[in-house]
Design a protein around this motif. Structure first.
Motif, mmCIF file in Angstrom:
data_model
loop_
_atom_site.group_PDB
_atom_site.id
_atom_site.type_symbol
_atom_site.label_atom_id
_atom_site.label_comp_id
_atom_site.label_asym_id
_atom_site.label_seq_id
_atom_site.Cartn_x
_atom_site.Cartn_y
_atom_site.Cartn_z
ATOM 1 N N ALA A 345 0.837 -1.202 0.000
ATOM 2 C CA ALA A 345 0.000 0.000 0.000
ATOM 3 C C ALA A 345 0.870 1.249 0.000
ATOM 4 O O ALA A 345 0.566 2.241 -0.677
ATOM 5 N N ALA A 346 1.962 1.206 0.745
ATOM 6 C CA ALA A 346 2.877 2.341 0.783
ATOM 7 C C ALA A 346 3.534 2.560 -0.573
ATOM 8 O O ALA A 346 3.667 3.700 -1.038
ATOM 9 N N VAL A 347 3.936 1.479 -1.228
ATOM 10 C CA VAL A 347 4.557 1.589 -2.550
ATOM 11 C C VAL A 347 3.545 2.099 -3.574
ATOM 12 O O VAL A 347 3.877 2.916 -4.438
ATOM 13 N N GLU A 348 2.304 1.654 -3.466
ATOM 14 C CA GLU A 348 1.280 2.121 -4.400
ATOM 15 C C GLU A 348 1.063 3.627 -4.278
ATOM 16 O O GLU A 348 0.942 4.331 -5.295
ATOM 17 N N ARG A 349 1.022 4.130 -3.052
ATOM 18 C CA ARG A 349 0.859 5.573 -2.873
ATOM 19 C C ARG A 349 2.007 6.333 -3.521
ATOM 20 O O ARG A 349 1.806 7.370 -4.168
ATOM 21 N N TYR A 350 3.216 5.816 -3.340
ATOM 22 C CA TYR A 350 4.376 6.434 -3.989
ATOM 23 C C TYR A 350 4.210 6.438 -5.503
ATOM 24 O O TYR A 350 4.402 7.468 -6.161
ATOM 25 N N GLU A 351 3.850 5.302 -6.070
ATOM 26 C CA GLU A 351 3.772 5.187 -7.526
ATOM 27 C C GLU A 351 2.727 6.116 -8.127
ATOM 28 O O GLU A 351 2.977 6.781 -9.143
ATOM 29 N N LEU A 352 1.576 6.191 -7.498
ATOM 30 C CA LEU A 352 0.507 7.039 -8.040
ATOM 31 C C LEU A 352 0.909 8.508 -8.027
ATOM 32 O O LEU A 352 0.682 9.242 -8.995
#
Length: 377
Positions: A345-352
């Motif tokens: 979830a943390a990586v997804e926030r970064y990517e978006l």
């Protein structure tokens, strides 16, 4: 948590510095044999969110050394003709600093000797059922971690595997990137932030790298454990050639003579700037940009910097955006490390967020590119 970073360029090293500060285990793998293996010595501009991100990741004890080994980057951006007559102004820019990429890379390696491995050419990654990811290298070795970050530049092997449909566009025409030792005569060519030269056959972009202090001497006093190269101040210039120049000689001396032929009748200061260029630190310039990609669905592999959103140098945002990526990803992983968020979830926030501002920077760079390139390119 263990993070594997592929690529020891300035973006990957900035991330590594931030992760070390956060207490996260990080290993960096670089395909080149060493820090001196490839020409990397040209000026880049730092400012705004990019400079703030670099300072956020860099240990506070090195902030003074960073400041000492940069130069002023502010003032008017002039447009002149080939006789140095002012024909326009692009407006002032203030609040930034100029730095040398090679010097900065050495600074970012400080304290990471036991975490960075050179000579490790990345081949592929494998995602395991237990949630780990394994990086495989050309020498037959491998490394395992919880997240793999592709920070391996425009030719990213990580991107090719993760996003095989992602497209990198090489723009037509030829360019040159040159470096000439700074003298009082050449310093006058750039009285402010930078100078754009609009000549009859080509355009040039001039920028001054005048160190506040010699990098190696500043390091010896401010951080004796850090070794910085003895790089002297210089004037960095880029030349964008007319469309009819379809191929460049392999030898820099012959390339320089070709450029001087296109500058026949130009102001003597500009001609001499090219004539005195440093052959070791001058080279052809290929301009590329990434086409926007949709979010790919978060997994234990992600991307940073030019590996995902390479852009033309026209807006001066490539390095700044990579540092912004590094700081944002570091904050996201720190939250996961502290149990405040799940890793994916943390990586997804970064990517978006990264995809949003990253490709906005690509678009801004493309919009500004015609200012610096010849008509018809």
């Amino acid at each position: 948590m263990r993070v594997l970073v592929i690529g020891a360029g300035i973006g990957g090293l900035c991330l590594a510095q931030g992760l070390v500060r956060a207490g996260i285990d990080v290993r960096v793998f670089e395909g080149e044999a060493g820090v001196h293996s490839r020409y990397q010595g040209f000026r880049i501009g730092l400012g705004g969110p990019g400079l703030a991100a670099l300072r956020e990741c860099l240990p506070p004890r090195l902030h003074g050394l960073l400041e000492a080994t940069t130069g002023e980057l502010s003032g008017e951006r002039r447009v002149v003709d080939e006789q140095l007559r002012v024909t326009g102004r692009l407006g002032p820019l203030n609040g930034g600093m100029a730095t040398d990429r090679h010097v900065l890379r050495h600074l970012l390696l400080a304290g990471l000797a036991d975490r960075v491995e050179f000579g490790k050419r990345f081949v592929s990654y494998e995602e395991a059922a237990d949630g780990s990811v394994r990086a495989v290298f050309a020498d037959g070795s491998a490394a395992c971690g919880d997240l793999l970050v592709g920070a391996d530049g425009v030719g990213s092997r990580v991107r090719r595997q993760l996003l095989p449909e992602a497209e990198i566009v090489t723009l037509g025409g030829n360019g040159l990137l040159g470096r000439t030792p700074l003298t009082e005569r050449f310093a006058g060519l750039v009285p402010g932030f930078g100078t754009v030269v609009h000549g009859p056959q080509l355009r040039m972009l001039l920028g001054k790298m005048e160190f506040r202090r010699p990098p190696h001497l500043a390091a010896a006093e401010l951080a004796p454990d850090v070794e910085l190269p003895a790089t002297g101040s210089y004037l960095r210039w880029g030349a964008f050639l007319p469309p009819h120049v379809e191929a460049l000689p392999q030898d820099w001396t012959a390339t320089r003579e070709l450029l001087l032929g296109l500058m026949d009748g130009w102001h003597p200061d500009l001609v001499e700037l090219v004539r005195q260029s440093d052959a070791v630190n001058s080279s052809p310039l290929t301009v590329r940009h990434a086409k926007p990609v949709p979010h790919w669905g978060t997994r234990r592999v992600t991307l940073l910097g030019d590996a995902v959103h390479v852009m033309p140098p026209s807006a001066g945002q490539g390095a700044n955006t990579a540092f912004r990526d590094a700081a944002l990803l570091c904050r996201s992983l720190t939250a996961a490390h502290h149990g405040e968020a799940e890793l994916l979830a943390a990586v997804e926030r970064y990517e978006l967020e990264m995809l949003d501002y990253g490709f906005a920077a690509v678009a801004a760079s493309l919009e500004q590119l015609p200012t610096f390139t010849p008509t018809g390119r």
